[in-house]
Scaffold this active site. Structure first.
Site, PDB file in Angstrom:
ATOM      1  N   ASN A  93       0.812  -1.107  -0.015  1.00 58.33           N
ATOM      2  CA  ASN A  93       0.165   0.205  -0.033  1.00 58.33           C
ATOM      3  C   ASN A  93       0.779   1.445   0.136  1.00 58.33           C
ATOM      4  OD1 ASN A  93      -2.016  -1.880   0.063  1.00 58.33           O
ATOM      5  ND2 ASN A  93      -2.516  -1.582   2.374  1.00 58.33           N
ATOM      6  N   HIS A 110       5.930  -0.741  -2.624  1.00 63.70           N
ATOM      7  CA  HIS A 110       5.385  -0.073  -3.783  1.00 63.70           C
ATOM      8  C   HIS A 110       5.371   1.610  -3.627  1.00 63.70           C
ATOM      9  CE1 HIS A 110       3.123  -3.734  -5.198  1.00 63.70           C
ATOM     10  NE2 HIS A 110       4.437  -3.758  -5.245  1.00 63.70           N
ATOM     11  N   CYS A 118      12.451  13.481  -6.918  1.00 62.44           N
ATOM     12  CA  CYS A 118      12.946  14.409  -8.007  1.00 62.44           C
ATOM     13  C   CYS A 118      13.551  13.569  -9.021  1.00 62.44           C
ATOM     14  CB  CYS A 118      13.897  15.324  -7.462  1.00 62.44           C
ATOM     15  SG  CYS A 118      14.739  16.432  -8.634  1.00 62.44           S
TER      16      CYS A 118
HETATM   17  C1  BV8 Z   1       8.362  -5.551 -11.301  1.00 60.89           C
HETATM   18  C2  BV8 Z   1       1.807   1.457  -6.616  1.00 60.89           C
HETATM   19  C3  BV8 Z   1      10.191  -5.897 -12.690  1.00 60.89           C
HETATM   20  C4  BV8 Z   1       1.175   2.457  -7.253  1.00 60.89           C
HETATM   21  C5  BV8 Z   1       1.359  -0.767  -7.562  1.00 60.89           C
HETATM   22  C6  BV8 Z   1       3.474  -7.490 -17.999  1.00 60.89           C
HETATM   23  C7  BV8 Z   1       4.109  -6.234 -18.151  1.00 60.89           C
HETATM   24  C8  BV8 Z   1       4.800  -5.568 -17.037  1.00 60.89           C
HETATM   25  C9  BV8 Z   1       4.902  -6.179 -15.896  1.00 60.89           C
HETATM   26  C10 BV8 Z   1       4.224  -7.091 -15.768  1.00 60.89           C
HETATM   27  C11 BV8 Z   1       3.780  -8.040 -16.810  1.00 60.89           C
HETATM   28  N1  BV8 Z   1       3.137  -9.127 -16.262  1.00 60.89           N
HETATM   29  C12 BV8 Z   1       3.612  -9.223 -14.976  1.00 60.89           C
HETATM   30  C13 BV8 Z   1       4.241  -8.241 -14.525  1.00 60.89           C
HETATM   31  C14 BV8 Z   1       4.886  -7.682 -13.388  1.00 60.89           C
HETATM   32  C15 BV8 Z   1       3.868  -6.885 -12.641  1.00 60.89           C
HETATM   33  C16 BV8 Z   1       2.782  -7.741 -12.348  1.00 60.89           C
HETATM   34  O1  BV8 Z   1       2.545  -8.165 -11.389  1.00 60.89           O
HETATM   35  N2  BV8 Z   1       1.786  -7.303 -13.118  1.00 60.89           N
HETATM   36  C17 BV8 Z   1       0.148  -8.099 -12.772  1.00 60.89           C
HETATM   37  C18 BV8 Z   1      -0.802  -6.855 -12.728  1.00 60.89           C
HETATM   38  C19 BV8 Z   1       0.204  -9.112 -13.630  1.00 60.89           C
HETATM   39  N3  BV8 Z   1       4.474  -6.303 -11.420  1.00 60.89           N
HETATM   40  C20 BV8 Z   1       5.350  -5.308 -11.474  1.00 60.89           C
HETATM   41  O2  BV8 Z   1       5.488  -4.607 -12.775  1.00 60.89           O
HETATM   42  C21 BV8 Z   1       6.384  -4.721 -10.553  1.00 60.89           C
HETATM   43  N4  BV8 Z   1       7.458  -4.636 -10.694  1.00 60.89           N
HETATM   44  O3  BV8 Z   1       7.765  -6.713 -11.593  1.00 60.89           O
HETATM   45  O4  BV8 Z   1       9.171  -5.305 -11.579  1.00 60.89           O
HETATM   46  C22 BV8 Z   1      11.683  -5.480 -12.820  1.00 60.89           C
HETATM   47  C23 BV8 Z   1      12.510  -6.297 -12.477  1.00 60.89           C
HETATM   48  C24 BV8 Z   1      13.827  -5.829 -12.657  1.00 60.89           C
HETATM   49  C25 BV8 Z   1      13.874  -4.682 -13.052  1.00 60.89           C
HETATM   50  C26 BV8 Z   1      12.859  -3.479 -13.186  1.00 60.89           C
HETATM   51  C27 BV8 Z   1      11.630  -4.242 -13.021  1.00 60.89           C
HETATM   52  C28 BV8 Z   1       5.730  -3.607  -9.844  1.00 60.89           C
HETATM   53  C29 BV8 Z   1       4.510  -3.650  -9.312  1.00 60.89           C
HETATM   54  C30 BV8 Z   1       3.913  -2.603  -8.257  1.00 60.89           C
HETATM   55  C31 BV8 Z   1       2.919  -1.507  -9.011  1.00 60.89           C
HETATM   56  N5  BV8 Z   1       2.337  -0.666  -8.327  1.00 60.89           N
HETATM   57  N6  BV8 Z   1       0.964   0.335  -6.863  1.00 60.89           N
HETATM   58  C32 BV8 Z   1      -0.304   2.787  -7.048  1.00 60.89           C
HETATM   59  O5  BV8 Z   1      -0.774   2.414  -5.749  1.00 60.89           O
HETATM   60  O6  BV8 Z   1      -0.919   3.336  -7.732  1.00 60.89           O
HETATM   61  S1  BV8 Z   1       0.425  -2.277  -7.661  1.00 60.89           S
HETATM   62  C33 BV8 Z   1      -0.942  -2.054  -6.713  1.00 60.89           C
HETATM   63  O7  BV8 Z   1      -1.450  -3.501  -6.647  1.00 60.89           O
HETATM   64  C34 BV8 Z   1      -1.001  -1.590  -5.333  1.00 60.89           C
HETATM   65  O8  BV8 Z   1       0.550  -1.678  -4.992  1.00 60.89           O
HETATM   66  C35 BV8 Z   1      -1.707  -2.690  -4.645  1.00 60.89           C
HETATM   67  O9  BV8 Z   1      -1.373  -2.921  -3.302  1.00 60.89           O
HETATM   68  C36 BV8 Z   1      -1.148  -3.989  -5.376  1.00 60.89           C
HETATM   69  C37 BV8 Z   1      -1.651  -5.194  -5.369  1.00 60.89           C
HETATM   70  O10 BV8 Z   1      -3.089  -5.073  -5.108  1.00 60.89           O
HETATM   71  P1  BV8 Z   1      -3.932  -5.471  -3.804  1.00 60.89           P
HETATM   72  O11 BV8 Z   1      -3.056  -4.676  -2.729  1.00 60.89           O
HETATM   73  O12 BV8 Z   1      -3.835  -6.990  -3.581  1.00 60.89           O
HETATM   74  O13 BV8 Z   1      -5.166  -4.988  -4.071  1.00 60.89           O
HETATM   75  P2  BV8 Z   1      -6.482  -5.616  -4.558  1.00 60.89           P
HETATM   76  O14 BV8 Z   1      -7.514  -4.719  -5.042  1.00 60.89           O
HETATM   77  O15 BV8 Z   1      -5.869  -6.434  -5.981  1.00 60.89           O
HETATM   78  O16 BV8 Z   1      -6.942  -6.774  -3.690  1.00 60.89           O
HETATM   79  C38 BV8 Z   1      -7.472  -6.488  -2.413  1.00 60.89           C
HETATM   80  C39 BV8 Z   1      -7.971  -7.681  -1.648  1.00 60.89           C
HETATM   81  O17 BV8 Z   1      -8.695  -7.406  -0.447  1.00 60.89           O
HETATM   82  C40 BV8 Z   1      -8.801  -8.446  -2.339  1.00 60.89           C
HETATM   83  O18 BV8 Z   1      -8.361  -9.937  -2.413  1.00 60.89           O
HETATM   84  C41 BV8 Z   1     -10.237  -8.279  -1.760  1.00 60.89           C
HETATM   85  O19 BV8 Z   1     -10.957  -9.632  -1.551  1.00 60.89           O
HETATM   86  C42 BV8 Z   1      -9.518  -8.001  -0.160  1.00 60.89           C
HETATM   87  N7  BV8 Z   1     -10.643  -7.032   0.451  1.00 60.89           N
HETATM   88  C43 BV8 Z   1     -11.385  -6.342   0.279  1.00 60.89           C
HETATM   89  N8  BV8 Z   1     -11.714  -5.741   1.327  1.00 60.89           N
HETATM   90  C44 BV8 Z   1     -11.271  -6.409   2.522  1.00 60.89           C
HETATM   91  C45 BV8 Z   1     -10.571  -7.237   1.760  1.00 60.89           C
HETATM   92  N9  BV8 Z   1      -9.796  -8.195   2.798  1.00 60.89           N
HETATM   93  C46 BV8 Z   1      -9.922  -7.946   4.062  1.00 60.89           C
HETATM   94  N10 BV8 Z   1     -10.907  -7.172   4.794  1.00 60.89           N
HETATM   95  C47 BV8 Z   1     -11.576  -6.183   3.747  1.00 60.89           C
HETATM   96  N11 BV8 Z   1     -12.508  -5.232   4.419  1.00 60.89           N
END
Ligand code: BV8
Length: 229
Positions: A93, A110, A118
């Site tokens: 988060n 993240h 900067c």
């Molecule tokens: C990396 C910050 C490599 C910004 C975020 C193709 C192209 C490019 C990249 C990729 C690709 N395929 C895969 C990748 C890797 C990619 C990735 O994983 N993509 C996914 C979508 C397939 N990852 C990356 O790019 C990462 N970097 O891989 O770098 C690299 C290696 C070497 C050198 C250079 C690079 C970077 C990922 C970070 C991106 N930034 N956020 C912003 O916030 O705007 S990601 C974003 O998603 C947030 O950080 C968030 O926290 C994160 C994960 O989501 P969740 O937190 O899980 O949230 P979500 O809504 O999904 O789920 C919520 C859950 O809570 C649900 O399950 C729900 O049921 C539950 N819930 C709801 N209410 C409640 C609850 N639980 C309990 N109580 C409740 N009340």
């Protein structure tokens, strides 16, 4: 036996009951805007004003005094304070609710919404106001280079070495409020399973539920305080 070292991973679900939207729920952030338009380096290069507007709106919401840490954030801060073994909270988060709940052994892998970076000098500055590329850097004074201090898709998450070291020695891994769809965070449980007890605390089964020894499903403010009690 010494108290096992604990690593906790949190995601947007832990902040949901504080009033912050998650990403992938039906009312989530990615239901309203596309990742490709606001959360990649390419999007920022293409249209910085649009990306700044997206983060300015989320930063403004986080400044709202009604947005407060909830019982789940506080339960984790209390666990850290009393735990005799090592403890590390890794959050995906970018909100500041764990910080405000008093968590100290905390890494924002993240980045953080309330900080700006900067591109000229690399300085990371606390930043609670709106941001634009016209904003001069508080450290070097140059304008034209300020961006949110958050990790976009395709960018390397922060603190990965320290996180890897903590995962290598942890005896208990707990994931809270994350859908297990974003890597490398979603892959942490696979790294530790078999040599650490792994527990998922989430509203519903995550995409990596199968990698956990145990799961408790429900709202974070109910299941987290009960789990850490
Ligand atoms: C990396 C910050 C490599 C910004 C975020 C193709 C192209 C490019 C990249 C990729 C690709 N395929 C895969 C990748 C890797 C990619 C990735 O994983 N993509 C996914 C979508 C397939 N990852 C990356 O790019 C990462 N970097 O891989 O770098 C690299 C290696 C070497 C050198 C250079 C690079 C970077 C990922 C970070 C991106 N930034 N956020 C912003 O916030 O705007 S990601 C974003 O998603 C947030 O950080 C968030 O926290 C994160 C994960 O989501 P969740 O937190 O899980 O949230 P979500 O809504 O999904 O789920 C919520 C859950 O809570 C649900 O399950 C729900 O049921 C539950 N819930 C709801 N209410 C409640 C609850 N639980 C309990 N109580 C409740 N009340």
């Amino acid at each position: 036996m010494a108290a096992p070292s604990i690593v906790v991973l949190t995601g947007a679900g832990i902040s949901r009951e504080s009033g912050l939207a998650t990403f992938r729920d039906a009312d989530g952030i990615w239901a309203k805007v596309r990742i490709e338009d606001v959360a990649t380096p390419e999007a920022f290069a293409r249209d910085p004003a649009r990306v700044h507007a997206f983060y300015n709106a989320r930063r403004a919401q986080l400044r709202d005094p009604a947005i407060l840490p909830n019982a789940a954030h506080h339960a984790l801060a209390e666990l850290e304070a009393r735990w005799p073994g090592d403890f590390l909270l890794v959050t995906q988060n970018v909100d500041s609710l764990h910080d405000r709940a008093g968590s100290r052994r905390l890494l924002h892998m993240h980045g953080e919404l309330m900080k700006a970076r900067c591109r000229h000098c690399g300085a990371v500055s606390p930043w609670e106001a709106d941001l634009s590329t016209a904003t001069p850097c508080p450290a070097c004074g140059k304008a034209g280079g300020m961006r949110p201090h958050v990790v976009w898709f395709g960018e390397m998450p922060l603190h990965m070495e320290e996180i890897g070291a903590a995962l290598d020695r942890c005896g208990l891994f707990v994931a809270i409020g994350t859908s297990g769809q974003v890597y490398p965070a979603a892959g942490f449980v696979a790294e530790v399973r078999g040599r650490a007890r792994t527990v998922e605390l989430n509203l519903e089964a995550s995409a990596v539920r199968g990698d956990f020894d145990e799961a408790r499903h429900g709202k974070a403010t109910e299941i987290v305080p009960r789990f850490v009690a």
